[in-house]
Design an enzyme around this catalytic site. Structure first.
Site, PDB file in Angstrom:
ATOM      1  N   ARG A   1      83.224  13.810  63.189  1.00  0.00           N
ATOM      2  CA  ARG A   1      84.279  14.478  62.440  1.00  0.00           C
ATOM      3  C   ARG A   1      85.057  15.372  63.394  1.00  0.00           C
ATOM      4  NH1 ARG A   1      84.236  11.316  59.130  1.00  0.00           N
ATOM      5  NH2 ARG A   1      83.740  11.513  56.922  1.00  0.00           N
TER       6      ARG A   1
ATOM      7  N   HIS B   1      91.180   7.613  63.247  1.00  0.00           N
ATOM      8  CA  HIS B   1      90.071   7.685  62.280  1.00  0.00           C
ATOM      9  C   HIS B   1      89.838   6.304  61.632  1.00  0.00           C
ATOM     10  CE1 HIS B   1      87.678  10.476  59.393  1.00  0.00           C
ATOM     11  NE2 HIS B   1      87.126   9.269  59.457  1.00  0.00           N
TER      12      HIS B   1
HETATM   13  P1  NDP Z   1      73.242  10.214  58.652  1.00  0.00           P
HETATM   14  O1  NDP Z   1      73.189  11.263  57.605  1.00  0.00           O
HETATM   15  O2  NDP Z   1      72.481   8.968  58.468  1.00  0.00           O
HETATM   16  O3  NDP Z   1      72.816  10.848  60.047  1.00  0.00           O
HETATM   17  C1  NDP Z   1      73.162  12.114  60.469  1.00  0.00           C
HETATM   18  C2  NDP Z   1      72.436  12.420  61.743  1.00  0.00           C
HETATM   19  O4  NDP Z   1      72.866  13.690  62.235  1.00  0.00           O
HETATM   20  C3  NDP Z   1      70.924  12.518  61.553  1.00  0.00           C
HETATM   21  O5  NDP Z   1      70.274  11.974  62.664  1.00  0.00           O
HETATM   22  C4  NDP Z   1      70.695  14.015  61.489  1.00  0.00           C
HETATM   23  O6  NDP Z   1      69.423  14.420  61.924  1.00  0.00           O
HETATM   24  C5  NDP Z   1      71.724  14.491  62.491  1.00  0.00           C
HETATM   25  N1  NDP Z   1      72.026  15.906  62.257  1.00  0.00           N
HETATM   26  C6  NDP Z   1      72.590  16.476  61.175  1.00  0.00           C
HETATM   27  N2  NDP Z   1      72.672  17.815  61.351  1.00  0.00           N
HETATM   28  C7  NDP Z   1      72.160  18.065  62.562  1.00  0.00           C
HETATM   29  C8  NDP Z   1      71.936  19.249  63.302  1.00  0.00           C
HETATM   30  N3  NDP Z   1      72.291  20.454  62.824  1.00  0.00           N
HETATM   31  N4  NDP Z   1      71.356  19.151  64.516  1.00  0.00           N
HETATM   32  C9  NDP Z   1      70.967  17.944  64.992  1.00  0.00           C
HETATM   33  N5  NDP Z   1      71.151  16.770  64.346  1.00  0.00           N
HETATM   34  C10 NDP Z   1      71.731  16.841  63.144  1.00  0.00           C
HETATM   35  O7  NDP Z   1      74.791   9.910  58.837  1.00  0.00           O
HETATM   36  P2  NDP Z   1      75.477   8.576  59.374  1.00  0.00           P
HETATM   37  O8  NDP Z   1      74.831   8.155  60.638  1.00  0.00           O
HETATM   38  O9  NDP Z   1      75.604   7.574  58.295  1.00  0.00           O
HETATM   39  O10 NDP Z   1      76.959   9.119  59.665  1.00  0.00           O
HETATM   40  C11 NDP Z   1      77.181  10.168  60.579  1.00  0.00           C
HETATM   41  C12 NDP Z   1      78.598  10.682  60.455  1.00  0.00           C
HETATM   42  O11 NDP Z   1      79.520   9.749  60.969  1.00  0.00           O
HETATM   43  C13 NDP Z   1      79.109  10.907  59.034  1.00  0.00           C
HETATM   44  O12 NDP Z   1      78.640  12.118  58.505  1.00  0.00           O
HETATM   45  C14 NDP Z   1      80.602  10.920  59.217  1.00  0.00           C
HETATM   46  O13 NDP Z   1      81.064  12.235  59.458  1.00  0.00           O
HETATM   47  C15 NDP Z   1      80.813  10.049  60.450  1.00  0.00           C
HETATM   48  N6  NDP Z   1      81.508   8.811  60.140  1.00  0.00           N
HETATM   49  C16 NDP Z   1      82.707   8.576  60.738  1.00  0.00           C
HETATM   50  C17 NDP Z   1      83.391   7.432  60.508  1.00  0.00           C
HETATM   51  C18 NDP Z   1      84.654   7.131  61.219  1.00  0.00           C
HETATM   52  O14 NDP Z   1      85.315   6.136  60.875  1.00  0.00           O
HETATM   53  N7  NDP Z   1      85.037   7.900  62.192  1.00  0.00           N
HETATM   54  C19 NDP Z   1      82.865   6.415  59.576  1.00  0.00           C
HETATM   55  C20 NDP Z   1      81.593   6.737  59.016  1.00  0.00           C
HETATM   56  C21 NDP Z   1      80.950   7.911  59.290  1.00  0.00           C
HETATM   57  P3  NDP Z   1      68.101  13.934  61.156  1.00  0.00           P
HETATM   58  O15 NDP Z   1      67.934  12.473  61.510  1.00  0.00           O
HETATM   59  O16 NDP Z   1      67.044  14.762  61.747  1.00  0.00           O
HETATM   60  O17 NDP Z   1      68.379  14.143  59.688  1.00  0.00           O
HETATM   61  C1  OXD Z   2      83.413   7.991  56.642  1.00  0.00           C
HETATM   62  C2  OXD Z   2      84.673   7.895  57.347  1.00  0.00           C
HETATM   63  O1  OXD Z   2      82.826   9.054  56.570  1.00  0.00           O
HETATM   64  O2  OXD Z   2      85.362   6.877  57.214  1.00  0.00           O
HETATM   65  O3  OXD Z   2      82.957   6.938  56.152  1.00  0.00           O
HETATM   66  O4  OXD Z   2      84.993   8.818  58.086  1.00  0.00           O
END
Ligand code: NDP
Ligand code: OXD
Length: 592
Positions: free
Chosen positions: A507, A555
């Site tokens: 993000r 994005h």
């Molecule tokens: P998940 O919820 O599956 O994974 C999030 C990961 O981040 C987990 O490993 C979590 O740790 C880690 N995390 C969260 N907070 C912290 C912290 N404070 N310190 C360390 N690690 C942390 O999410 P996804 O993998 O499905 O997606 C990740 C992000 O990708 C989404 O939230 C979104 O913002 C972004 N995204 C962007 C897109 C784009 O087109 N640019 C499309 C889709 C998503 P833990 O495993 O320990 O819980």
């Molecule tokens: C998502 C994105 O969060 O598209 O899926 O950013």
């Protein structure tokens, strides 16, 4: 609920030790209040058994001399498992744990009374089985056989016990690993006997999951929200709540139970249940997206449902589900009977920071199509920097034929911040390509060939071994602004690429863009690939647009594709209405 003509059966419970304490007493009283007889089998004589509860001598079921405590924990819980199976074998019909609260009387029906506590686990806190049920034989054998090794124990436990047995050890139920005789055993035997189909949906007996039991100690939590029209009882997970009893907050459901005998305000439940259960309509509110693209496959998959597209809301009381992306302010306050919110993207920062969120589950997108798209984007960006594509592009524009030194993938250390669904898939792909991959997350993550770092204390070590930093973190209160100069300076300086590279598709709020530009100027970063920005669309005046060593994408790393995602969303709604639990529900406290 016990049917109109079916007599309400007696339920049986066990108590070992002195007094019941206020929670068990109030739970047993809740059955009596609703007209369900309770017999409490005791080895002692509790002084605080509620009036209306019949006391019986537990030794008549299993002799006092055979009562045992679990050796590792001192708990009677394993013996209590034995007691209920033996009690049912003797034809007593229906068992309840003393931390089960009665919502409506529980009928016996065909004799099979049990429910799912999780998608893969049937709990035994409420249990009815016919006396001749084939499921009872192996359950009881666990307690009556010398050195029992049962097929449902975790594999490691089976191996350890088998080794001990070979070495001449003799053991009994008191020596078994914790959990070997409860839900794990029951689920196995019912499944094996073809009886799991009788298990009721989780909300019949376990509407508040174990992981959420702490909420029963919070004054902010209204347990009425968990009660569905078909809920008969609420298992209160005593092992979890008892820790909070010493400093119990006034107004919490458990405080209410102890002080007033009821877990929630029943008048409130009556009203909410009817209107909630009728709300089956779907509202789509996806700012900036083509909403019709989502509505069309939903209409095809669920033709019987009313679908409305924002800004239309129609009969707001009929909307049970909101499918949203950056929904308009105050939307949720207008939807009184909302049952679940579906984020049409994987990220939920567009929801969690709002102040109008109702207390309903928020489900996010987790789908192979979206994951695949992200892995493609991440892999492309890593290779762009690793294979110096930007430099070759510039050379091409100059018609210059010059081969650059090319390090091996194995000499490039990729670090992925955020090892969730997307991070893990990208990590596995990059590891397959030969990169030296590590991940950083809140909790450790085990993936073959990928080093795991976790928590703030290991962040420094993770950054110090990272040449290409890939960011797939969610935006939360903890992660906002994490990508700043202080972090860039901790990246590896001795890598084969000549300087660290930042790749962010998480993000825009994670990054301090001024610091990225300054770090590129100062050589703290050698390049970047950015798909997300503090302000989107990226303003035309941003210095990031014009830099040769920065790749900007709008994005689009992993766009949500309606055709791929709608079937999963509709399936979830249908399963939810059948009483199954939603999956990919976010943890609101963590913010993702
Ligand atoms: P998940 O919820 O599956 O994974 C999030 C990961 O981040 C987990 O490993 C979590 O740790 C880690 N995390 C969260 N907070 C912290 C912290 N404070 N310190 C360390 N690690 C942390 O999410 P996804 O993998 O499905 O997606 C990740 C992000 O990708 C989404 O939230 C979104 O913002 C972004 N995204 C962007 C897109 C784009 O087109 N640019 C499309 C889709 C998503 P833990 O495993 O320990 O819980
Ligand atoms: C998502 C994105 O969060 O598209 O899926 O950013």
């Amino acid at each position: 609920m016990a049917g109109g003509t079916e007599p309400i059966p007696t339920c049986h419970a066990l108590w070992i030790g002195g007094n019941l304490g206020p929670v068990a007493a109030a739970c047993l009283a809740s059955f009596v209040r609703r007209g369900q007889p309770v017999t409490l089998h005791c080895y002692d004589s509790p002084k605080d058994a509620p009036s209306g509860v019949t006391l019986a001598d537990a030794a008549a079921v299993i002799a006092t001399s055979r009562v045992f405590r679990h050796k590792a924990t001192g708990s009677y819980a394993i013996f209590a498992d034995y007691f209920r199976y033996e009690l049912l074998r003797r034809g007593f019909g229906l068992w309840i744990d003393c931390d089960v609260y009665c919502v409506k009387p529980i009928g016996l029906g065909d004799g099979h009374v049990y429910g799912w506590q999780a998608p893969d686990s049937i709990n035994n806190a409420v249990l009815g089985l016919p006396a001749n049920s084939p499921a009872l034989t192996p359950l009881i054998a666990t307690f009556t056989t010398q050195s029992p090794i049962m097929p449902w124990y975790p594999l490691q436990a089976q191996q350890n016990l088998a080794a001990a047995k070979r070495a001449g050890a003799v053991f009994g139920a008191a020596d078994l690993p914790w959990g070997a005789t409860g839900p794990l055993a029951l689920t196995h035997v019912l499944t094996t006997a073809g009886l799991a189909r009788h298990a009721r949906p989780h909300r019949v007996f376990y509407p508040i999951p174990f992981e959420e039991a702490d909420r029963l100690l919070s004054p902010e939590y209204d347990a009425a929200a968990a009660i569905a029209p078909d809920t008969l009882a609420v298992h209160l997970w005593n092992e979890k709540i008892r820790r909070g009893l010493a400093s119990l907050s006034r107004g919490s459901p458990i405080h209410r139970l102890i002080s007033r005998g009821e877990l929630y305000d029943e008048a409130k439940i009556g009203g909410a249940m009817t209107s909630d259960s009728q709300a089956r309509g779907i509202l789509i509110a996806a700012t900036g997206w083509n909403q019709e693209e989502w509505a069309a496959p939903i209409r095809a998959a669920a033709p019987e449902r009313r679908i409305v597209l924002w800004p239309e809301v129609g009969d707001a009381a009929a909307v049970g589900y909101a499918l949203v992306w950056r929904p308009p302010a105050d939307l949720f306050r207008r939807l009184p009977n909302l049952r679940a919110i579906f984020s049409l993207g994987a990220g939920v920062d567009h929801l969690v920071f709002r102040d109008d969120l109702p207390d309903v589950p928020i489900v996010r997108v987790v789908d192979p199509d979206l994951t695949q798209r992200m892995t493609e984007w991440v892999t492309l960006q890593v290779l762009m920097h690793h294979r110096r594509q930007r430099t070759y592009d510039a050379q091409q524009r100059r018609r210059e034929w010059r081969e650059l030194a090319q390090p091996a993938a194995g000499d490039v250390r990729v670090g992925i911040m955020g090892m969730g669904v997307l991070g893990r898939d990208a990590a596995a792909m990059l590891a397959r390509l030969g990169f030296d991959v590590a991940g950083w997350s809140r909790r450790p993550v085990a993936i073959d060939g990928v080093a795991s770092f976790h928590g703030p204390e290991q962040l420094g070590a993770f950054l110090a071994r990272t040449d290409i930093l890939v960011v797939l973190l969610p935006l939360t209160a903890e992660t906002r602004g994490i990508l700043d100069m202080g972090l860039f300076r901790q990246l590896a300086r001795d890598g084969v690429l000549g300087g660290p590279v930042l790749i962010n598709a998480g993000r825009g709020g994670l990054q301090v863009e001024g610091d990225i530009v300054a770090a590129l100027d100062a050589g703290e970063l050698a390049g970047a690939s950015l798909d997300v920005f503090e302000t989107e669309p990226l303003p035309a005046g941003s210095p990031l647009w014009g830099r040769e060593n920065v790749i900007v994408t709008p994005h689009c790393a992993a766009a949500s594709a309606a055709a791929a995602l709608v079937p999963g969303i509709v399936r979830q709604i249908e399963a939810f209405e059948r009483g199954e639990r939603l999956v990919n529900v976010i943890d609101r406290a963590a913010g993702y």
